[in-house]
Design a protein around this motif. Structure first.
Motif, PDB file in Angstrom:
ATOM      1  N   ILE A 137      -1.765 -14.547   3.719  1.00  0.00           N
ATOM      2  CA  ILE A 137      -0.732 -15.485   3.276  1.00  0.00           C
ATOM      3  C   ILE A 137       0.561 -14.728   2.997  1.00  0.00           C
ATOM      4  O   ILE A 137       0.549 -13.663   2.383  1.00  0.00           O
ATOM      5  N   GLU A 138       1.675 -15.282   3.458  1.00  0.00           N
ATOM      6  CA  GLU A 138       2.982 -14.731   3.138  1.00  0.00           C
ATOM      7  C   GLU A 138       3.688 -15.659   2.155  1.00  0.00           C
ATOM      8  O   GLU A 138       3.558 -16.886   2.239  1.00  0.00           O
ATOM      9  N   HIS A 139       4.436 -15.068   1.227  1.00  0.00           N
ATOM     10  CA  HIS A 139       5.047 -15.830   0.141  1.00  0.00           C
ATOM     11  C   HIS A 139       6.563 -15.717   0.185  1.00  0.00           C
ATOM     12  O   HIS A 139       7.123 -14.710   0.605  1.00  0.00           O
ATOM     13  N   ASP A 140       7.198 -16.774  -0.283  1.00  0.00           N
ATOM     14  CA  ASP A 140       8.639 -16.747  -0.492  1.00  0.00           C
ATOM     15  C   ASP A 140       8.924 -17.541  -1.766  1.00  0.00           C
ATOM     16  O   ASP A 140       8.266 -18.550  -2.046  1.00  0.00           O
ATOM     17  N   ALA A 150       8.418 -22.407  -4.412  1.00  0.00           N
ATOM     18  CA  ALA A 150       7.501 -21.400  -3.876  1.00  0.00           C
ATOM     19  C   ALA A 150       6.996 -21.860  -2.512  1.00  0.00           C
ATOM     20  O   ALA A 150       6.558 -23.008  -2.359  1.00  0.00           O
ATOM     21  N   LEU A 151       7.071 -20.973  -1.528  1.00  0.00           N
ATOM     22  CA  LEU A 151       6.560 -21.241  -0.188  1.00  0.00           C
ATOM     23  C   LEU A 151       5.395 -20.313   0.095  1.00  0.00           C
ATOM     24  O   LEU A 151       5.425 -19.132  -0.267  1.00  0.00           O
ATOM     25  N   MET A 152       4.358 -20.841   0.747  1.00  0.00           N
ATOM     26  CA  MET A 152       3.236 -20.039   1.209  1.00  0.00           C
ATOM     27  C   MET A 152       2.947 -20.456   2.651  1.00  0.00           C
ATOM     28  O   MET A 152       2.822 -21.647   2.935  1.00  0.00           O
ATOM     29  N   ARG A 161       4.748 -25.982   0.153  1.00  0.00           N
ATOM     30  CA  ARG A 161       5.993 -25.857  -0.601  1.00  0.00           C
ATOM     31  C   ARG A 161       5.792 -26.550  -1.949  1.00  0.00           C
ATOM     32  O   ARG A 161       5.444 -27.727  -2.000  1.00  0.00           O
ATOM     33  N   ALA A 162       5.986 -25.802  -3.016  1.00  0.00           N
ATOM     34  CA  ALA A 162       5.866 -26.357  -4.361  1.00  0.00           C
ATOM     35  C   ALA A 162       7.224 -26.272  -5.042  1.00  0.00           C
ATOM     36  O   ALA A 162       7.838 -25.202  -5.078  1.00  0.00           O
TER      37      ALA A 162
END
Length: 224
Positions: A137-140, A150-152, A161-162
């Protein structure tokens, strides 16, 4: 890698390393695939004005993938290694999902039970546990005033997307074959109920083929 594309505020923006050496180093040494070409426009040949359109591609190999390949190669002290970089752009998978995750409603929209946080910067233990549960998983993480986002994204097409404003409960958008936020919630629930994550203090056994077996009490996991 002198230049790359970054998705920001709904469009691709050019990042030029020498213009901000601190950001350049941070991007280069982060375990994340960087987009070097969008459509037919490579970042090395682009100008700052005007964002490109089209499919993203990359010639910046994910550092963690390189380490994984070396581990599977089982290279001994007497081995000779030739590492060839062709420079050919390839579809970066998770990076290509960032655009979708940033704006799409997704197949599943719900209200989250836990706050939106920057997992990579402020919750290293949780990030490590998530890597065991769902590797790759990549996070932003972004902030826009009082709103945290927060993106995963994952190479299998899953994304989340939260968004949370202030102390309100977050709105969670998810798409793809897996519900990544649910996986994260599972780890956070365990943390809250047990007071710790099972990864820490676990017994480790490594098979001859390089497979890692983890066990702590009734919990067990495998890293192939």
């Amino acid at each position: 890698m002198p230049a790359w594309w970054a998705w920001s505020s709904g469009h691709w923006e050019l990042r030029h390393g020498p213009a901000d050496e601190e950001a350049w180093l941070e991007a280069a040494y982060r375990d994340r695939t960087l987009v070097t070409r969008v459509g037919t426009l490579h970042a090395d040949h682009a100008k700052a004005d005007g964002g490109p359109t089209g499919r993203p591609a990359s010639s910046s190999t994910l550092p963690g993938l390189v380490v994984q390949m070396y581990r599977h190669a089982r290279i001994g002290d007497e081995g000779t290694v030739l590492d060839v970089g062709t420079g050919a752009d390839y579809s970066p998978g998770p990076a290509g999902l960032t655009e979708t995750a940033s704006a799409a409603d997704g197949e599943d929209v719900s209200t989250g039970r836990h706050p939106v946080i920057d997992i990579e910067e402020n919750a290293w233990e949780l990030r490590s546990m998530l890597e065991i549960m769902a590797p790759g998983i990549e996070h932003d993480y972004r902030e826009n005033g009082d709103t945290r986002i927060a993106l995963m994204v994952h190479g299998d097409g899953s994304w989340v997307r939260a968004e949370q404003t202030g102390r309100e409960l977050p709105t969670v958008h998810q798409g793809g074959p897996r519900r990544l936020w649910d996986v994260l919630d599972e780890a956070r629930d365990h943390w809250l109920w047990e007071g710790s994550l099972p990864l820490y203090g676990a017994h480790v056994r490594i098979s001859p083929d390089g497979t890692i077996h983890l066990r702590r009490g009734r919990w067990k996991a495998t890293i192939a």
